[in-house]
Design a protein around this motif. Sequence first.
Motif, PDB file in Angstrom:
ATOM      1  N   ASN A   1      38.872  39.930  26.501  1.00 16.84           N
ATOM      2  CA  ASN A   1      40.005  40.841  26.386  1.00 16.84           C
ATOM      3  C   ASN A   1      40.297  41.151  24.919  1.00 16.84           C
ATOM      4  OD1 ASN A   1      40.876  38.782  28.854  1.00 16.84           O
ATOM      5  ND2 ASN A   1      41.127  40.940  29.350  1.00 16.84           N
ATOM      6  N   LEU A   2      40.227  40.122  24.067  1.00 19.32           N
ATOM      7  CA  LEU A   2      40.487  40.315  22.642  1.00 19.32           C
ATOM      8  C   LEU A   2      39.465  41.262  22.012  1.00 19.32           C
ATOM      9  CD1 LEU A   2      41.484  36.697  21.538  1.00 19.32           C
ATOM     10  CD2 LEU A   2      43.004  38.651  21.935  1.00 19.32           C
ATOM     11  N   LEU A   3      38.175  41.043  22.296  1.00 17.97           N
ATOM     12  CA  LEU A   3      37.146  41.908  21.716  1.00 17.97           C
ATOM     13  C   LEU A   3      37.271  43.330  22.246  1.00 17.97           C
ATOM     14  CD1 LEU A   3      34.764  42.212  19.821  1.00 17.97           C
ATOM     15  CD2 LEU A   3      33.261  41.448  21.682  1.00 17.97           C
ATOM     16  N   TRP A   4      37.591  43.473  23.514  1.00 21.92           N
ATOM     17  CA  TRP A   4      37.763  44.800  24.099  1.00 21.92           C
ATOM     18  C   TRP A   4      38.910  45.531  23.396  1.00 21.92           C
ATOM     19  CZ3 TRP A   4      41.131  47.937  26.743  1.00 21.92           C
ATOM     20  CH2 TRP A   4      40.570  49.032  27.397  1.00 21.92           C
ATOM     21  N   GLY A   5      40.019  44.837  23.194  1.00 18.35           N
ATOM     22  CA  GLY A   5      41.164  45.446  22.517  1.00 18.35           C
ATOM     23  C   GLY A   5      40.872  45.795  21.071  1.00 18.35           C
ATOM     24  N   LEU A   6      40.118  44.930  20.385  1.00 13.23           N
ATOM     25  CA  LEU A   6      39.776  45.183  18.982  1.00 13.23           C
ATOM     26  C   LEU A   6      38.873  46.400  18.811  1.00 13.23           C
ATOM     27  CD1 LEU A   6      39.121  41.590  17.588  1.00 13.23           C
ATOM     28  CD2 LEU A   6      41.072  43.085  17.084  1.00 13.23           C
ATOM     29  N   THR A   7      38.079  46.706  19.820  1.00 14.09           N
ATOM     30  CA  THR A   7      37.126  47.815  19.711  1.00 14.09           C
ATOM     31  C   THR A   7      37.606  49.073  20.435  1.00 14.09           C
ATOM     32  OG1 THR A   7      35.891  46.948  21.617  1.00 14.09           O
ATOM     33  CG2 THR A   7      35.125  46.297  19.420  1.00 14.09           C
ATOM     34  N   ALA A   8      38.865  49.092  20.869  1.00 13.37           N
ATOM     35  CA  ALA A   8      39.388  50.236  21.622  1.00 13.37           C
ATOM     36  C   ALA A   8      39.633  51.464  20.741  1.00 13.37           C
ATOM     37  CB  ALA A   8      40.671  49.844  22.353  1.00 13.37           C
ATOM     38  N   GLU A   9      39.946  51.248  19.475  1.00 12.77           N
ATOM     39  CA  GLU A   9      40.175  52.368  18.562  1.00 12.77           C
ATOM     40  C   GLU A   9      39.892  51.927  17.131  1.00 12.77           C
ATOM     41  OE1 GLU A   9      44.962  52.212  17.919  1.00 12.77           O
ATOM     42  OE2 GLU A   9      44.248  53.151  19.758  1.00 12.77           O
TER      43      GLU A   9
ATOM     44  N   LEU B   1      36.559  38.057  13.022  1.00 14.26           N
ATOM     45  CA  LEU B   1      35.896  36.911  12.390  1.00 14.26           C
ATOM     46  C   LEU B   1      36.239  35.610  13.123  1.00 14.26           C
ATOM     47  CD1 LEU B   1      36.318  37.970   8.686  1.00 14.26           C
ATOM     48  CD2 LEU B   1      34.133  37.512   9.823  1.00 14.26           C
ATOM     49  N   GLY B   2      37.478  35.492  13.594  1.00 15.59           N
ATOM     50  CA  GLY B   2      37.866  34.317  14.373  1.00 15.59           C
ATOM     51  C   GLY B   2      37.066  34.207  15.660  1.00 15.59           C
ATOM     52  N   LEU B   3      36.887  35.329  16.348  1.00  8.97           N
ATOM     53  CA  LEU B   3      36.087  35.328  17.583  1.00  8.97           C
ATOM     54  C   LEU B   3      34.642  34.928  17.286  1.00  8.97           C
ATOM     55  CD1 LEU B   3      37.399  38.592  19.282  1.00  8.97           C
ATOM     56  CD2 LEU B   3      37.692  36.246  20.137  1.00  8.97           C
ATOM     57  N   ALA B   4      34.103  35.433  16.198  1.00 11.89           N
ATOM     58  CA  ALA B   4      32.716  35.101  15.837  1.00 11.89           C
ATOM     59  C   ALA B   4      32.585  33.635  15.435  1.00 11.89           C
ATOM     60  CB  ALA B   4      32.240  36.012  14.702  1.00 11.89           C
ATOM     61  N   ARG B   5      33.584  33.101  14.744  1.00 11.19           N
ATOM     62  CA  ARG B   5      33.516  31.703  14.287  1.00 11.19           C
ATOM     63  C   ARG B   5      33.541  30.720  15.455  1.00 11.19           C
ATOM     64  NH1 ARG B   5      37.862  30.668   9.783  1.00 11.19           N
ATOM     65  NH2 ARG B   5      37.173  28.528  10.129  1.00 11.19           N
ATOM     66  N   ILE B   6      34.217  31.065  16.537  1.00  8.83           N
ATOM     67  CA  ILE B   6      34.270  30.165  17.694  1.00  8.83           C
ATOM     68  C   ILE B   6      32.865  29.954  18.251  1.00  8.83           C
ATOM     69  CG2 ILE B   6      35.028  29.946  20.100  1.00  8.83           C
ATOM     70  CD1 ILE B   6      37.592  31.321  19.252  1.00  8.83           C
ATOM     71  N   GLY B   7      32.122  31.041  18.387  1.00  9.09           N
ATOM     72  CA  GLY B   7      30.746  30.930  18.868  1.00  9.09           C
ATOM     73  C   GLY B   7      30.632  30.620  20.354  1.00  9.09           C
ATOM     74  N   ARG B   8      31.718  30.730  21.101  1.00 15.50           N
ATOM     75  CA  ARG B   8      31.699  30.476  22.539  1.00 15.50           C
ATOM     76  C   ARG B   8      32.544  31.522  23.236  1.00 15.50           C
ATOM     77  NH1 ARG B   8      31.317  24.262  23.843  1.00 15.50           N
ATOM     78  NH2 ARG B   8      31.058  25.255  25.855  1.00 15.50           N
ATOM     79  N   GLY B   9      32.319  31.686  24.527  1.00 15.38           N
ATOM     80  CA  GLY B   9      33.082  32.664  25.290  1.00 15.38           C
ATOM     81  C   GLY B   9      32.339  33.976  25.394  1.00 15.38           C
ATOM     82  N   VAL B  10      32.898  34.884  26.187  1.00 16.10           N
ATOM     83  CA  VAL B  10      32.256  36.178  26.435  1.00 16.10           C
ATOM     84  C   VAL B  10      32.124  36.982  25.138  1.00 16.10           C
ATOM     85  CG1 VAL B  10      32.466  38.373  27.672  1.00 16.10           C
ATOM     86  CG2 VAL B  10      33.018  36.232  28.843  1.00 16.10           C
ATOM     87  N   ALA B  11      33.180  37.003  24.314  1.00 21.60           N
ATOM     88  CA  ALA B  11      33.114  37.777  23.065  1.00 21.60           C
ATOM     89  C   ALA B  11      31.977  37.286  22.178  1.00 21.60           C
ATOM     90  CB  ALA B  11      34.447  37.708  22.318  1.00 21.60           C
ATOM     91  N   ALA B  12      31.838  35.983  22.049  1.00 28.08           N
ATOM     92  CA  ALA B  12      30.759  35.429  21.220  1.00 28.08           C
ATOM     93  C   ALA B  12      29.394  35.813  21.780  1.00 28.08           C
ATOM     94  CB  ALA B  12      30.890  33.912  21.115  1.00 28.08           C
ATOM     95  N   ALA B  13      29.261  35.809  23.097  1.00 27.62           N
ATOM     96  CA  ALA B  13      27.991  36.192  23.712  1.00 27.62           C
ATOM     97  C   ALA B  13      27.668  37.660  23.428  1.00 27.62           C
ATOM     98  CB  ALA B  13      28.033  35.937  25.217  1.00 27.62           C
ATOM     99  N   VAL B  14      28.660  38.530  23.540  1.00 32.49           N
ATOM    100  CA  VAL B  14      28.453  39.957  23.263  1.00 32.49           C
ATOM    101  C   VAL B  14      28.104  40.167  21.792  1.00 32.49           C
ATOM    102  CG1 VAL B  14      29.620  42.209  23.165  1.00 32.49           C
ATOM    103  CG2 VAL B  14      29.890  40.753  25.188  1.00 32.49           C
ATOM    104  N   LEU B  15      28.822  39.509  20.906  1.00 31.97           N
ATOM    105  CA  LEU B  15      28.513  39.622  19.473  1.00 31.97           C
ATOM    106  C   LEU B  15      27.123  39.090  19.163  1.00 31.97           C
ATOM    107  CD1 LEU B  15      31.970  38.555  17.976  1.00 31.97           C
ATOM    108  CD2 LEU B  15      30.975  40.867  17.967  1.00 31.97           C
ATOM    109  N   ASP B  16      26.766  37.955  19.766  1.00 35.56           N
ATOM    110  CA  ASP B  16      25.448  37.359  19.548  1.00 35.56           C
ATOM    111  C   ASP B  16      24.340  38.302  20.018  1.00 35.56           C
ATOM    112  OD1 ASP B  16      23.797  35.070  18.744  1.00 35.56           O
ATOM    113  OD2 ASP B  16      23.372  34.878  20.898  1.00 35.56           O
ATOM    114  N   GLU B  17      24.533  38.911  21.176  1.00 32.38           N
ATOM    115  CA  GLU B  17      23.525  39.854  21.699  1.00 32.38           C
ATOM    116  C   GLU B  17      23.348  41.056  20.772  1.00 32.38           C
ATOM    117  OE1 GLU B  17      24.762  40.798  25.673  1.00 32.38           O
ATOM    118  OE2 GLU B  17      24.564  38.707  26.314  1.00 32.38           O
TER     119      GLU B  17
END
Length: 180
Positions: free
Chosen positions: A63-71, A140-156
Amino acid sequence: MHGRSWTDIGTALGVTRQAAQQRFHAPHQRYDPETMSEDLRQAMTHVKRAAVRHRNNYIGTENLLWGLTAEDNSATRLLGAAGASPEALHQTVGDRLSMGASQAAERIAWTPYSRKAIALAEEQAEEAGSAHIDCDHLLLGLARIGRGVAAAVLDEAGLDADTLREAAAAPPAGRAVRRG
């Protein structure tokens, strides 16, 4: 919100009242909108909208990554600087938002990884000397966690915390680096 006490919820789940409240209660004043930039507050409206639309009773990293990339904001500009398409990431994470069964719309709990991401974003803002947490700090916080759906999408997409930090530190494209 539905007229049940935390004791009732804990009993139904087989845990204590305190355990139920800690797991499912929305974050406290720590994530006060006053500590967030205007762009991040706007992104958070998209975050909540996605959770409600998908009937989720939680705000996850997706949800966080989706909101961050909405605009357009500092997170989408950072993604672009790192060579990623914010629109493509928005679509990818949108495809992974799952439909839940919750009717909750007012008090939506944050998952542990989401709480950790915002805490890391707060640290990032402090390190940068900023009075407000901004969208790029949360990314950057989402990327630093390295886990969860957002991290998987960023990693891909080939993005990790180091790649994003390097992109954040690089001078904007088209500008000469001034050397003294």
